[in-house]
Write a protein that holds these residues in place. Structure first.
Motif, PDB file in Angstrom:
ATOM      1  N   MET A  13       0.850  -1.181   0.000  1.00 24.88           N
ATOM      2  CA  MET A  13       0.000   0.000   0.000  1.00 24.88           C
ATOM      3  C   MET A  13       0.890   1.237   0.000  1.00 24.88           C
ATOM      4  SD  MET A  13      -3.031   1.191   2.587  1.00 24.88           S
ATOM      5  CE  MET A  13      -2.013   1.529   3.989  1.00 24.88           C
ATOM      6  N   ALA A  14       0.492   2.232  -0.759  1.00 20.52           N
ATOM      7  CA  ALA A  14       1.208   3.502  -0.822  1.00 20.52           C
ATOM      8  C   ALA A  14       0.320   4.607  -0.278  1.00 20.52           C
ATOM      9  CB  ALA A  14       1.585   3.810  -2.268  1.00 20.52           C
ATOM     10  N   THR A  15       0.948   5.605   0.309  1.00 20.73           N
ATOM     11  CA  THR A  15       0.200   6.760   0.771  1.00 20.73           C
ATOM     12  C   THR A  15       0.620   7.965  -0.045  1.00 20.73           C
ATOM     13  OG1 THR A  15       1.845   7.273   2.481  1.00 20.73           O
ATOM     14  CG2 THR A  15      -0.019   5.913   3.138  1.00 20.73           C
ATOM     15  N   VAL A  16      -0.323   8.851  -0.270  1.00 15.89           N
ATOM     16  CA  VAL A  16      -0.057  10.118  -0.934  1.00 15.89           C
ATOM     17  C   VAL A  16      -0.140  11.182   0.148  1.00 15.89           C
ATOM     18  CG1 VAL A  16      -0.759  11.717  -2.754  1.00 15.89           C
ATOM     19  CG2 VAL A  16      -1.090   9.246  -3.066  1.00 15.89           C
ATOM     20  N   GLU A  17       0.954  11.929   0.322  1.00 12.45           N
ATOM     21  CA  GLU A  17       1.034  12.902   1.406  1.00 12.45           C
ATOM     22  C   GLU A  17       1.174  14.318   0.875  1.00 12.45           C
ATOM     23  OE1 GLU A  17       4.379  11.685   3.740  1.00 12.45           O
ATOM     24  OE2 GLU A  17       3.428   9.821   4.381  1.00 12.45           O
ATOM     25  N   SER A  18       0.760  15.263   1.696  1.00 18.61           N
ATOM     26  CA  SER A  18       0.945  16.675   1.380  1.00 18.61           C
ATOM     27  C   SER A  18       2.418  17.021   1.529  1.00 18.61           C
ATOM     28  CB  SER A  18       0.116  17.536   2.339  1.00 18.61           C
ATOM     29  OG  SER A  18       0.426  18.897   2.156  1.00 18.61           O
ATOM     30  N   GLU A  19       2.923  17.856   0.645  1.00 18.53           N
ATOM     31  CA  GLU A  19       4.318  18.287   0.728  1.00 18.53           C
ATOM     32  C   GLU A  19       4.434  19.721   1.234  1.00 18.53           C
ATOM     33  OE1 GLU A  19       6.170  17.537  -3.038  1.00 18.53           O
ATOM     34  OE2 GLU A  19       5.785  15.397  -2.926  1.00 18.53           O
TER      35      GLU A  19
ATOM     36  N   VAL B  51      -1.471  17.318  -6.285  1.00 21.72           N
ATOM     37  CA  VAL B  51      -0.710  16.281  -5.588  1.00 21.72           C
ATOM     38  C   VAL B  51      -0.940  14.989  -6.356  1.00 21.72           C
ATOM     39  CG1 VAL B  51      -0.329  15.061  -3.420  1.00 21.72           C
ATOM     40  CG2 VAL B  51      -1.045  17.474  -3.396  1.00 21.72           C
ATOM     41  N   GLU B  52       0.163  14.385  -6.812  1.00 18.72           N
ATOM     42  CA  GLU B  52       0.074  13.206  -7.675  1.00 18.72           C
ATOM     43  C   GLU B  52       0.436  11.938  -6.915  1.00 18.72           C
ATOM     44  OE1 GLU B  52       2.855  14.258 -10.716  1.00 18.72           O
ATOM     45  OE2 GLU B  52       1.486  15.704 -11.629  1.00 18.72           O
ATOM     46  N   THR B  53      -0.119  10.825  -7.367  1.00 18.78           N
ATOM     47  CA  THR B  53       0.229   9.532  -6.792  1.00 18.78           C
ATOM     48  C   THR B  53       1.522   9.028  -7.424  1.00 18.78           C
ATOM     49  OG1 THR B  53      -0.526   7.284  -6.373  1.00 18.78           O
ATOM     50  CG2 THR B  53      -1.245   8.273  -8.423  1.00 18.78           C
ATOM     51  N   GLY B  54       2.331   8.366  -6.621  1.00 18.61           N
ATOM     52  CA  GLY B  54       3.594   7.830  -7.118  1.00 18.61           C
ATOM     53  C   GLY B  54       3.475   6.390  -7.566  1.00 18.61           C
ATOM     54  N   GLU B  55       2.276   5.855  -7.519  1.00 18.53           N
ATOM     55  CA  GLU B  55       2.069   4.438  -7.801  1.00 18.53           C
ATOM     56  C   GLU B  55       0.687   4.216  -8.407  1.00 18.53           C
ATOM     57  OE1 GLU B  55       1.371   0.864  -4.687  1.00 18.53           O
ATOM     58  OE2 GLU B  55       3.335   1.852  -4.571  1.00 18.53           O
ATOM     59  N   ALA B  56       0.598   3.283  -9.354  1.00 22.11           N
ATOM     60  CA  ALA B  56      -0.698   2.907  -9.919  1.00 22.11           C
ATOM     61  C   ALA B  56      -1.412   1.971  -8.955  1.00 22.11           C
ATOM     62  CB  ALA B  56      -0.506   2.224 -11.268  1.00 22.11           C
TER      63      ALA B  56
ATOM     64  N   GLY C 139       3.393  16.410   5.186  1.00 16.56           N
ATOM     65  CA  GLY C 139       3.402  15.029   5.638  1.00 16.56           C
ATOM     66  C   GLY C 139       2.035  14.458   5.972  1.00 16.56           C
ATOM     67  N   HIS C 140       0.981  15.289   5.915  1.00 17.55           N
ATOM     68  CA  HIS C 140      -0.376  14.806   6.194  1.00 17.55           C
ATOM     69  C   HIS C 140      -0.781  13.795   5.114  1.00 17.55           C
ATOM     70  CE1 HIS C 140      -4.403  15.623   8.072  1.00 17.55           C
ATOM     71  NE2 HIS C 140      -4.761  14.999   6.974  1.00 17.55           N
ATOM     72  N   VAL C 141      -1.264  12.628   5.527  1.00 17.01           N
ATOM     73  CA  VAL C 141      -1.701  11.612   4.564  1.00 17.01           C
ATOM     74  C   VAL C 141      -3.031  12.040   3.952  1.00 17.01           C
ATOM     75  CG1 VAL C 141      -2.379   9.204   4.237  1.00 17.01           C
ATOM     76  CG2 VAL C 141      -0.488   9.769   5.773  1.00 17.01           C
ATOM     77  N   LEU C 142      -3.065  12.101   2.630  1.00 14.74           N
ATOM     78  CA  LEU C 142      -4.258  12.525   1.907  1.00 14.74           C
ATOM     79  C   LEU C 142      -5.072  11.334   1.397  1.00 14.74           C
ATOM     80  CD1 LEU C 142      -2.488  15.280  -0.235  1.00 14.74           C
ATOM     81  CD2 LEU C 142      -3.709  15.605   1.923  1.00 14.74           C
ATOM     82  N   VAL C 143      -4.376  10.392   0.758  1.00 14.88           N
ATOM     83  CA  VAL C 143      -5.031   9.270   0.071  1.00 14.88           C
ATOM     84  C   VAL C 143      -4.169   8.014   0.225  1.00 14.88           C
ATOM     85  CG1 VAL C 143      -5.770   8.427  -2.205  1.00 14.88           C
ATOM     86  CG2 VAL C 143      -6.090  10.820  -1.623  1.00 14.88           C
ATOM     87  N   ASP C 144      -4.810   6.846   0.345  1.00 12.40           N
ATOM     88  CA  ASP C 144      -4.112   5.559   0.315  1.00 12.40           C
ATOM     89  C   ASP C 144      -4.412   4.880  -1.023  1.00 12.40           C
ATOM     90  OD1 ASP C 144      -3.187   5.828   2.938  1.00 12.40           O
ATOM     91  OD2 ASP C 144      -4.912   4.764   3.773  1.00 12.40           O
ATOM     92  N   VAL C 145      -3.387   4.266  -1.599  1.00 13.66           N
ATOM     93  CA  VAL C 145      -3.521   3.538  -2.872  1.00 13.66           C
ATOM     94  C   VAL C 145      -2.905   2.156  -2.687  1.00 13.66           C
ATOM     95  CG1 VAL C 145      -2.861   3.490  -5.309  1.00 13.66           C
ATOM     96  CG2 VAL C 145      -3.374   5.673  -4.211  1.00 13.66           C
ATOM     97  N   SER C 146      -3.600   1.121  -3.152  1.00 10.05           N
ATOM     98  CA  SER C 146      -2.993  -0.218  -3.092  1.00 10.05           C
ATOM     99  C   SER C 146      -3.169  -0.929  -4.417  1.00 10.05           C
ATOM    100  CB  SER C 146      -3.604  -1.050  -1.970  1.00 10.05           C
ATOM    101  OG  SER C 146      -4.897  -1.453  -2.282  1.00 10.05           O
TER     102      SER C 146
END
Length: 70
Positions: free
Chosen positions: A1-7, A41-46, A63-70
């Motif tokens: 699982m990957a997380t998309v975080e605020s930068e 904010v872009e996802t680093g993983e499909a 660093g705030h988690v915005l979205v989870d992608v798996s």
């Protein structure tokens, strides 16, 4: 699982995905607004969006988690 975080510290201007949506690497999932600038904010993983942790109008920090992608 990957997380998309605020930068950066910003406000969530628009959430572009929902749970169950399929995303490709590099897809914008959230647009933040800081100092009148829109920051995609872009996802680093499909994969498939499994959770969205923010809603429009939320304030987020670096660093705030915005979205989870798996």
């Amino acid at each position: 699982m990957a997380t998309v975080e605020s930068e950066t510290t910003a406000v969530v201007w628009k959430v572009l995905v929902g749970v169950g949506d399929t995303v490709e690497e590099g897809d914008a999932v959230v647009i933040l607004e800081s100092m009148k600038m829109e920051i995609p904010v872009e996802t680093g993983e499909a994969g498939t969006v499994t959770a969205v942790h923010v809603k429009e109008g939320d304030a987020v920090d670096d660093g705030h988690v915005l979205v989870d992608v798996s």
